[in-house]
Design an enzyme around this catalytic site. Structure first.
Site, mmCIF file in Angstrom:
data_model
loop_
_atom_site.group_PDB
_atom_site.id
_atom_site.type_symbol
_atom_site.label_atom_id
_atom_site.label_comp_id
_atom_site.label_asym_id
_atom_site.label_seq_id
_atom_site.Cartn_x
_atom_site.Cartn_y
_atom_site.Cartn_z
ATOM 1 N N HIS A 66 -47.783 2.678 8.158
ATOM 2 C CA HIS A 66 -48.243 4.004 7.808
ATOM 3 C C HIS A 66 -48.166 5.139 8.974
ATOM 4 O O HIS A 66 -48.225 4.683 9.853
ATOM 5 C CB HIS A 66 -49.820 3.788 7.337
ATOM 6 C CG HIS A 66 -50.480 5.271 7.167
ATOM 7 N ND1 HIS A 66 -50.427 5.732 5.926
ATOM 8 C CD2 HIS A 66 -51.365 5.850 7.964
ATOM 9 C CE1 HIS A 66 -51.222 6.751 5.853
ATOM 10 N NE2 HIS A 66 -51.535 7.001 7.041
ATOM 11 N N GLU B 219 0.930 -1.122 -0.204
ATOM 12 C CA GLU B 219 0.130 0.166 0.000
ATOM 13 C C GLU B 219 0.914 1.171 0.053
ATOM 14 O O GLU B 219 1.547 1.448 0.794
ATOM 15 C CB GLU B 219 -0.923 -0.253 1.246
ATOM 16 C CG GLU B 219 -1.786 1.185 1.580
ATOM 17 C CD GLU B 219 -2.686 1.641 0.244
ATOM 18 O OE1 GLU B 219 -3.446 0.867 -0.101
ATOM 19 O OE2 GLU B 219 -2.122 2.685 -0.428
ATOM 20 N N PHE C 287 -3.960 3.365 4.766
ATOM 21 C CA PHE C 287 -4.648 2.200 4.749
ATOM 22 C C PHE C 287 -6.211 2.313 4.806
ATOM 23 O O PHE C 287 -6.688 3.295 5.523
ATOM 24 C CB PHE C 287 -4.366 1.354 6.003
ATOM 25 C CG PHE C 287 -3.080 0.191 5.728
ATOM 26 C CD1 PHE C 287 -1.767 0.707 5.383
ATOM 27 C CD2 PHE C 287 -3.244 -1.097 5.570
ATOM 28 C CE1 PHE C 287 -0.943 -0.076 5.003
ATOM 29 C CE2 PHE C 287 -2.256 -1.909 5.297
ATOM 30 C CZ PHE C 287 -1.030 -1.466 4.808
HETATM 31 C C1 LIG Z 1 -15.434 11.556 -3.219
HETATM 32 C C2 LIG Z 1 -15.830 10.187 -3.448
HETATM 33 C C3 LIG Z 1 -16.885 9.555 -2.837
HETATM 34 C C4 LIG Z 1 -17.318 8.271 -2.973
HETATM 35 N N1 LIG Z 1 -18.426 8.057 -2.709
HETATM 36 C C5 LIG Z 1 -19.006 6.815 -2.466
HETATM 37 C C6 LIG Z 1 -20.071 6.134 -2.002
HETATM 38 O O1 LIG Z 1 -20.771 6.974 -1.321
HETATM 39 N N2 LIG Z 1 -20.515 5.096 -2.132
HETATM 40 C C7 LIG Z 1 -19.617 4.082 -2.866
HETATM 41 O O2 LIG Z 1 -20.139 3.008 -3.009
HETATM 42 N N3 LIG Z 1 -18.647 4.418 -3.504
HETATM 43 C C8 LIG Z 1 -18.068 5.521 -3.333
HETATM 44 N N4 LIG Z 1 -16.937 5.936 -3.899
HETATM 45 C C9 LIG Z 1 -16.089 5.212 -4.870
HETATM 46 C C10 LIG Z 1 -15.477 4.150 -3.731
HETATM 47 O O3 LIG Z 1 -14.504 4.710 -2.894
HETATM 48 C C11 LIG Z 1 -14.701 3.248 -4.450
HETATM 49 O O4 LIG Z 1 -15.296 2.402 -5.590
HETATM 50 C C12 LIG Z 1 -13.820 2.358 -3.801
HETATM 51 O O5 LIG Z 1 -13.298 2.851 -2.461
HETATM 52 C C13 LIG Z 1 -12.850 1.178 -4.602
HETATM 53 O O6 LIG Z 1 -12.246 0.312 -3.763
HETATM 54 P P1 LIG Z 1 -10.958 -0.344 -4.092
HETATM 55 O O7 LIG Z 1 -10.579 -1.363 -3.166
HETATM 56 O O8 LIG Z 1 -11.205 -1.114 -5.454
HETATM 57 O O9 LIG Z 1 -9.916 0.643 -4.433
HETATM 58 P P2 LIG Z 1 -9.166 1.699 -3.491
HETATM 59 O O10 LIG Z 1 -9.981 1.890 -2.035
HETATM 60 O O11 LIG Z 1 -9.017 2.974 -4.056
HETATM 61 O O12 LIG Z 1 -8.105 0.977 -2.843
HETATM 62 C C14 LIG Z 1 -6.867 1.061 -3.684
HETATM 63 C C15 LIG Z 1 -5.344 1.185 -2.916
HETATM 64 O O13 LIG Z 1 -4.502 0.714 -3.817
HETATM 65 C C16 LIG Z 1 -3.418 1.717 -3.614
HETATM 66 N N5 LIG Z 1 -2.468 1.667 -4.500
HETATM 67 C C17 LIG Z 1 -2.791 1.819 -5.805
HETATM 68 N N6 LIG Z 1 -1.665 1.695 -6.658
HETATM 69 C C18 LIG Z 1 -0.667 1.327 -5.879
HETATM 70 C C19 LIG Z 1 0.554 0.856 -6.231
HETATM 71 N N7 LIG Z 1 0.906 0.662 -7.471
HETATM 72 N N8 LIG Z 1 1.296 0.216 -5.109
HETATM 73 C C20 LIG Z 1 0.919 0.267 -3.786
HETATM 74 N N9 LIG Z 1 -0.571 0.586 -3.437
HETATM 75 C C21 LIG Z 1 -1.104 1.140 -4.637
HETATM 76 C C22 LIG Z 1 -3.903 2.875 -3.124
HETATM 77 O O14 LIG Z 1 -3.046 4.020 -2.425
HETATM 78 C C23 LIG Z 1 -5.431 2.683 -2.482
HETATM 79 O O15 LIG Z 1 -5.424 2.658 -1.066
HETATM 80 C C24 LIG Z 1 -16.700 7.243 -3.837
HETATM 81 C C25 LIG Z 1 -15.374 7.876 -4.399
HETATM 82 C C26 LIG Z 1 -14.902 9.136 -4.145
HETATM 83 C C27 LIG Z 1 -13.667 9.490 -4.760
#
Ligand SMILES: Cc1cc2nc3c(=O)[nH]c(=O)nc-3n(C[C@H](O)[C@H](O)[C@H](O)COP(=O)(O)OP(=O)(O)OC[C@H]3O[C@@H](n4cnc5c(N)ncnc54)[C@H](O)[C@@H]3O)c2cc1C
Length: 454
Positions: free
Chosen positions: A438, A32, A36
């Site tokens: 209701h 990461e 986290f």
């Molecule tokens: C402003 C905002 C509001 C949102 N609101 C909602 C909501 O209300 N409801 C909803 O369902 N979704 C919402 N989302 C979307 C949601 O946050 C994402 O869909 C979700 O967090 C994706 O999860 P993930 O595990 O795929 O990726 P992430 O949670 O983005 O995790 C990926 C991680 O990988 C790490 N990483 C990336 N590349 C590398 C690398 N090369 N080496 C090491 N680490 C790396 C990053 O630092 C990150 O911590 C929102 C997004 C934003 C931006």
């Protein structure tokens, strides 16, 4: 080179798999580069909804007069609004990291990982490998190609949820969910907001009726420039100045703050994911099969980096399937995305599940649709929600629920019962034959389905 049983890249939804692997006694590396908890915890769902709650409180106070309560806001304490969020998020992120570091089977690599070979990752000057790798590296804000943009101090959602000072004026480029939510947050608290959207309406992915009503409401609330493309950005006299083409005319816009919210791109480039032999689609998302395995056996992917839905509950669903498929390879199960709901916590709220009417028509389904206004129900009229409605869609022949689209108070909550019924493949009877309290707000959902001409 250090070897592990499993490597997980990304500490968002990917952590579901690393913790299960560690609990099974496998040696796990978690890679990461940032805090986290990923986007949802640090820069997405949670901080945005915490901030938006302050905006909702403000709206409640401002609208109190309608209900016979005279109330005034004497000040907005921006620092305490933002620090309320930071004080929850940052300790949570640290706690998640500490939990991983304390696990005897997990090694944390706090740096950017980059593939340098098929199952070989370079991170912080070290090389690590594993037979099983989960890419859960998420996405980041897209930045459009606009002349001069890189020379102006614009923000994306990465910064916008922690601004040290409330902007007096804000231009938002984009008209999707995030733009709508953040325009509400800043606007309700007193920032003068201008939204610039290239499409003819906001929330383009919503059902046309919902998107249309939402756009009308935002047009009254904010300066809303539709069919408008920003061509150039520059700094002038301490301001950010944009030149835009708006319905055949050149417009000059000025602001102290510029938020770019035009969508998100996958982090596959940072990771050099192609170096593993996995395939990316034309937009850089990872290609996976129905079990979430990439074209390289043993390399799996989930969440925003796959890009099926860019939603946290979708990433979590995929993580649960990926964990099952990795740990029980003889009983793999294809991901069932049926009835994936979504919501935008703007004002009004918007939520939906299933097909839009346009999709049902394009598939030539024998569908029926209807719209039921909140104001035609007891609770809707008691809270004076004159904008809200529920749109129901069902198959005329089978009564299968095809979709539901809601705009108005608590839309994000109301959609859930429809999502649940759809997920269980129930018919409209599940809603119309149930007994509703209701005069609670869910009656509007029942009435919408009951008024379908089936
Ligand atoms: C402003 C905002 C509001 C949102 N609101 C909602 C909501 O209300 N409801 C909803 O369902 N979704 C919402 N989302 C979307 C949601 O946050 C994402 O869909 C979700 O967090 C994706 O999860 P993930 O595990 O795929 O990726 P992430 O949670 O983005 O995790 C990926 C991680 O990988 C790490 N990483 C990336 N590349 C590398 C690398 N090369 N080496 C090491 N680490 C790396 C990053 O630092 C990150 O911590 C929102 C997004 C934003 C931006």
């Amino acid at each position: 080179m250090e070897s592990f049983d499993l490597i997980v890249i990304g500490s968002g939804s990917g952590l579901e798999i690393s913790s299960e692997a560690a609990a099974r006694g496998l040696s796990v590396a978690v890679v990461e580069q940032g805090p986290f908890g990923g986007t949802c915890l640090n820069r997405g769902c949670i901080p945005s909804k915490m901030l938006i709650h302050s905006a909702d409180v403000m709206e409640t106070i401002r609208g109190a007069g309608r209900f016979g309560i005279k109330a005034e806001v004497s000040a907005v304490d921006w620092q305490s609004i933002v620090s309320r969020v930071v004080n929850v998020i940052d300790p949570d992120a640290r706690a998640v990291e500490d939990g991983n570091r304390q696990s005897p089977n997990i090694t944390v690599f706090k740096d950017t990982g980059r593939f340098v070979g098929r199952k070989l990752l370079e991170v912080g000057g070290q090389r690590i490998t594993a037979e099983t790798i989960v890419i859960a590296a998420g996405s980041r804000p897209a930045v459009p190609r606009i002349d001069g943009l890189s020379d102006v101090p614009f923000v994306t959602t990465d910064e916008a949820l922690r601004l040290p000072k409330q902007p007096r004026r804000l231009i938002v480029i984009g008209g999707g969910y995030i733009a709508a939510e953040l325009a509400h947050f800043f606007g309700a608290l007193g920032t003068e907001v201008t939204i610039v959207e290239i499409a003819p309406r906001m929330l383009l992915q919503e059902d046309d009726d919902v998107g249309g009503r939402f756009t009308e409401i935002y047009r009254k609330r904010f300066t809303l420039l539709l069919n408008t493309a920003v061509r150039q950005a520059r700094r002038q006299d301490g301001e950010i100045v944009l030149e835009a083409d708006s319905e055949g005319r050149r417009q000059t816009l000025a602001s102290d703050t510029l938020l770019v919210a035009v969508g998100r791109i996958p982090n596959t480039d940072l990771l050099d994911a192609a170096a593993t032999g996995v395939t990316l689609n034309e937009r850089g998302f990872l290609k996976v099969d129905e079990y979430l395995e990439t074209e390289v056996p043993g390399i799996w992917a989930l969440g925003d980096v796959v890009g099926r839905f860019q939603l946290k509950h979708s990433a979590n669903l995929e993580a649960a399937y990926a964990a099952h498929n990795i740990f029980q390879p003889k009983h793999k199960v294809a991901v069932d995305y049926h009835a994936m709901p979504h919501a935008a916590f703007a004002s009004p709220q918007v939520a939906g599940v299933g097909m839009t009417e346009r999709e049902a028509a394009a598939r030539k389904l024998p569908y029926a649709s209807t719209i039921y206004e909140y104001s035609d129900t007891a609770y809707g009229s008691s809270i004076e929600d004159s904008d809200g409605f529920v749109k129901a869609l069902a198959n005329r022949e089978t009564k299968e629920i095809l979709g539901c689209h809601i705009i108005g108070s608590e839309a994000s909550i109301l959609i859930q019962e429809v999502a649940n019924a759809m997920r269980m493949r129930l018919t409209t009877d599940a809603i119309t034959q149930s007994i509703y309290v209701h005069p609670a707000l869910p009656e509007v959902v029942q009435r919408a389905f009951a008024s379908l001409p089936l």
